[in-house]
Design an enzyme around this catalytic site. Structure first.
Site, PDB file in Angstrom:
ATOM      1  N   ARG A 104       0.875  -1.180   0.000  1.00 35.17           N
ATOM      2  CA  ARG A 104       0.000   0.000   0.000  1.00 35.17           C
ATOM      3  C   ARG A 104       0.903   1.217   0.000  1.00 35.17           C
ATOM      4  O   ARG A 104       1.700   1.390   0.940  1.00 35.17           O
ATOM      5  CB  ARG A 104      -0.915  -0.015   1.232  1.00 35.17           C
ATOM      6  CG  ARG A 104      -1.642   1.302   1.451  1.00 35.17           C
ATOM      7  CD  ARG A 104      -2.739   1.205   2.488  1.00 35.17           C
ATOM      8  NE  ARG A 104      -3.878   0.471   1.966  1.00 35.17           N
ATOM      9  CZ  ARG A 104      -5.095   0.466   2.517  1.00 35.17           C
ATOM     10  NH1 ARG A 104      -5.310   1.158   3.620  1.00 35.17           N
ATOM     11  NH2 ARG A 104      -6.069  -0.217   1.986  1.00 35.17           N
ATOM     12  N   HIS A 131      -7.416   0.976  -6.387  1.00 35.15           N
ATOM     13  CA  HIS A 131      -7.603   0.031  -5.276  1.00 35.15           C
ATOM     14  C   HIS A 131      -8.263  -1.217  -5.880  1.00 35.15           C
ATOM     15  O   HIS A 131      -9.446  -1.497  -5.635  1.00 35.15           O
ATOM     16  CB  HIS A 131      -8.473   0.682  -4.195  1.00 35.15           C
ATOM     17  CG  HIS A 131      -8.397   0.015  -2.851  1.00 35.15           C
ATOM     18  ND1 HIS A 131      -7.613  -1.106  -2.593  1.00 35.15           N
ATOM     19  CD2 HIS A 131      -9.012   0.306  -1.669  1.00 35.15           C
ATOM     20  CE1 HIS A 131      -7.755  -1.452  -1.326  1.00 35.15           C
ATOM     21  NE2 HIS A 131      -8.591  -0.619  -0.744  1.00 35.15           N
ATOM     22  N   GLN A 134     -10.100  -3.930  -3.720  1.00 32.97           N
ATOM     23  CA  GLN A 134     -11.391  -3.446  -3.237  1.00 32.97           C
ATOM     24  C   GLN A 134     -12.466  -3.585  -4.322  1.00 32.97           C
ATOM     25  O   GLN A 134     -13.536  -4.144  -4.094  1.00 32.97           O
ATOM     26  CB  GLN A 134     -11.261  -1.966  -2.835  1.00 32.97           C
ATOM     27  CG  GLN A 134     -12.558  -1.363  -2.348  1.00 32.97           C
ATOM     28  CD  GLN A 134     -12.962  -1.889  -0.987  1.00 32.97           C
ATOM     29  OE1 GLN A 134     -12.183  -1.852  -0.054  1.00 32.97           O
ATOM     30  NE2 GLN A 134     -14.191  -2.394  -0.873  1.00 32.97           N
ATOM     31  N   CYS A 267     -16.471   1.447   0.695  1.00 32.68           N
ATOM     32  CA  CYS A 267     -15.277   0.617   0.907  1.00 32.68           C
ATOM     33  C   CYS A 267     -14.833   0.613   2.356  1.00 32.68           C
ATOM     34  O   CYS A 267     -14.166  -0.311   2.793  1.00 32.68           O
ATOM     35  CB  CYS A 267     -14.155   1.094  -0.005  1.00 32.68           C
ATOM     36  SG  CYS A 267     -13.765   2.843   0.224  1.00 32.68           S
ATOM     37  N   ARG A 295     -13.754  -8.940   1.159  1.00 29.93           N
ATOM     38  CA  ARG A 295     -12.324  -8.668   0.895  1.00 29.93           C
ATOM     39  C   ARG A 295     -11.523  -9.948   1.154  1.00 29.93           C
ATOM     40  O   ARG A 295     -10.612 -10.285   0.410  1.00 29.93           O
ATOM     41  CB  ARG A 295     -11.816  -7.545   1.811  1.00 29.93           C
ATOM     42  CG  ARG A 295     -12.432  -6.171   1.570  1.00 29.93           C
ATOM     43  CD  ARG A 295     -12.029  -5.581   0.227  1.00 29.93           C
ATOM     44  NE  ARG A 295     -10.591  -5.539   0.047  1.00 29.93           N
ATOM     45  CZ  ARG A 295      -9.776  -4.577   0.521  1.00 29.93           C
ATOM     46  NH1 ARG A 295     -10.293  -3.556   1.171  1.00 29.93           N
ATOM     47  NH2 ARG A 295      -8.476  -4.612   0.313  1.00 29.93           N
TER      48      ARG A 295
HETATM   49  N1   CP Z   1     -11.294  -0.509   2.346  1.00 30.25           N
HETATM   50  C1   CP Z   1     -10.018  -0.569   2.786  1.00 30.25           C
HETATM   51  O1   CP Z   1      -9.050  -0.754   2.024  1.00 30.25           O
HETATM   52  O2   CP Z   1      -9.908  -0.449   4.137  1.00 30.25           O
HETATM   53  P1   CP Z   1      -8.559  -0.287   4.969  1.00 30.25           P
HETATM   54  O3   CP Z   1      -7.988   1.055   4.660  1.00 30.25           O
HETATM   55  O4   CP Z   1      -8.997  -0.444   6.399  1.00 30.25           O
HETATM   56  O5   CP Z   1      -7.607  -1.393   4.551  1.00 30.25           O
HETATM   57  N1  NVA Z   2     -10.047   6.629  -1.054  1.00 29.02           N
HETATM   58  C1  NVA Z   2      -9.655   6.146   0.237  1.00 29.02           C
HETATM   59  C2  NVA Z   2      -9.886   4.672   0.320  1.00 29.02           C
HETATM   60  C3  NVA Z   2      -9.577   4.042   1.652  1.00 29.02           C
HETATM   61  C4  NVA Z   2      -9.762   2.566   1.663  1.00 29.02           C
HETATM   62  C5  NVA Z   2      -8.202   6.505   0.504  1.00 29.02           C
HETATM   63  O1  NVA Z   2      -7.372   6.372  -0.404  1.00 29.02           O
HETATM   64  O2  NVA Z   2      -7.891   6.929   1.612  1.00 29.02           O
END
Ligand code: CP
Ligand code: NVA
Length: 310
Positions: A104, A131, A134, A267, A295
């Site tokens: 990430r 993402h 997701q 999400c 997920r």
């Molecule tokens: N939706 C999602 O990716 O959640 P987190 O940021 O908790 O991993």
């Molecule tokens: N758009 C959000 C998604 C979090 C899962 C972010 O990037 O923070």
């Protein structure tokens, strides 16, 4: 169909509808299996997090263990990356220990650099641009709820962000219609939209960007939103809240313009009182917890596909 084994999973752009469908099918099969196989037996997967995570981190760690593998999770700042070691040198090192990397990151380009410098699969656990885990898990949720994907309408209300980008690719490839309602200046990126429009021509889906949330949700089967301030954009908070509120908040009143069978998706994490109100996220039409659960199922299918035995 190209073999899925050994591929990187950075963006849904790199996968055909048939390949995405194969990952969905494998996820469904693994979820139902009484004696699931252990395709990750003897394999170690390194997870690197440059931003916080609850769902992605925990569901990946549990998925890896359930498939017989060993997850090793590290924060960016705990690694020499935090002291300036290059992403390329990190990739060259990690591929000598591990069988895959799940990361990430702030910059999508860092994932591409990892992938360019390591032979092992690299999986995008969220970047500024996409993402994909997701969005594909969301397709699993939608399929499990409606029994189909093709022809459904997903209305996105809010920021044209990373989750929106991956959903545009997933919907256009798999035949869902997607209507994005966002304020001026917060549209999905042109290149992603163009890719989705090209895919939509092949699948027959309709993709559009509009200003009015009421127009986007008209006839929708799914209303989907995300935070107005994504991770890393905290400095823009004031400007963003001003642009999005109150018009782009998902409320029971907005829901009345969709189909009576319409469901709410997010999400997560949610900023209650900003992009969505409690009555919607906690209401009977919300499927956000099924969504969070899926997920795990989707990532098991994905990892099984990328790390098949033999
Ligand atoms: N939706 C999602 O990716 O959640 P987190 O940021 O908790 O991993
Ligand atoms: N758009 C959000 C998604 C979090 C899962 C972010 O990037 O923070």
């Amino acid at each position: 169909m190209k073999e899925l084994k050994g591929r990187d999973f950075l963006t849904l752009k790199d996968f055909t509808a048939e390949e995405l469908q194969a990952i969905l099918n494998l996820s469904l099969k693994l979820e139902k299996s009484r004696f699931p196989p252990k395709p990750l037996k003897g394999k170690s997967l390194v997870m690197i997090f440059q931003k916080p995570s609850t769902r992605t981190r925990v569901s990946f760690e549990v998925a890896i263990r359930q498939l017989g593998g060993w997850p090793l999770t590290l924060g960016w700042g705990e690694m020499q990356l935090g002291r300036g070691e290059t992403v390329a040198d990190t990739a060259r090192t990690l591929e000598r220990y591990a069988d895959g990397v799940i990361a990430r990151v702030f910059r999508h380009g860092d994932l591409e650099e990892l992938a360019a410098n390591a032979e092992i699969p690299i999986v995008n656990a969220l970047s500024d641009l996409y993402h994909p885990c997701q969005a594909l898990a969301d397709m699993l949720t939608i399929y499990k709820h409606f029994g189909k994907l093709k022809g459904l309408k997903l209305a996105w209300v809010g920021d044209g962000d990373n989750v929106c980008h991956s959903l545009l690719l997933a919907c256009s490839k798999l035949g869902l219609n997607m209507s994005v309602a966002c304020p001026e200046g917060f549209e999905p990126k042109r290149e992603v939209l163009d890719e989705a429009l090209t895919e939509a021509k092949k699948s027959g889906s309709l993709i559009e960007v509009v200003r009015e949330p009421v127009r986007a949700v008209f006839g929708a089967d799914i209303i989907y939103t995300d935070v107005f301030v994504s991770m890393g954009l905290e400095k823009e908070r004031e400007r963003r809240i001003k642009a999005f509120l109150p018009k782009y908040q998902v409320t029971p009143t907005l829901f009345k313009h969709a189909k009576s069978t319409c469901v709410f998706m997010h999400c997560l994490p949610a900023h209650r009182g900003e992009e969505v109100v409690d009555d919607v996220i906690d209401g009977s039409q919300s499927i956000v917890w099924e969504q969070a659960e899926n997920r795990l199922h989707l990532q098991k299918g994905l990892l099984a596909a990328l790390f098949q035995k033999g």
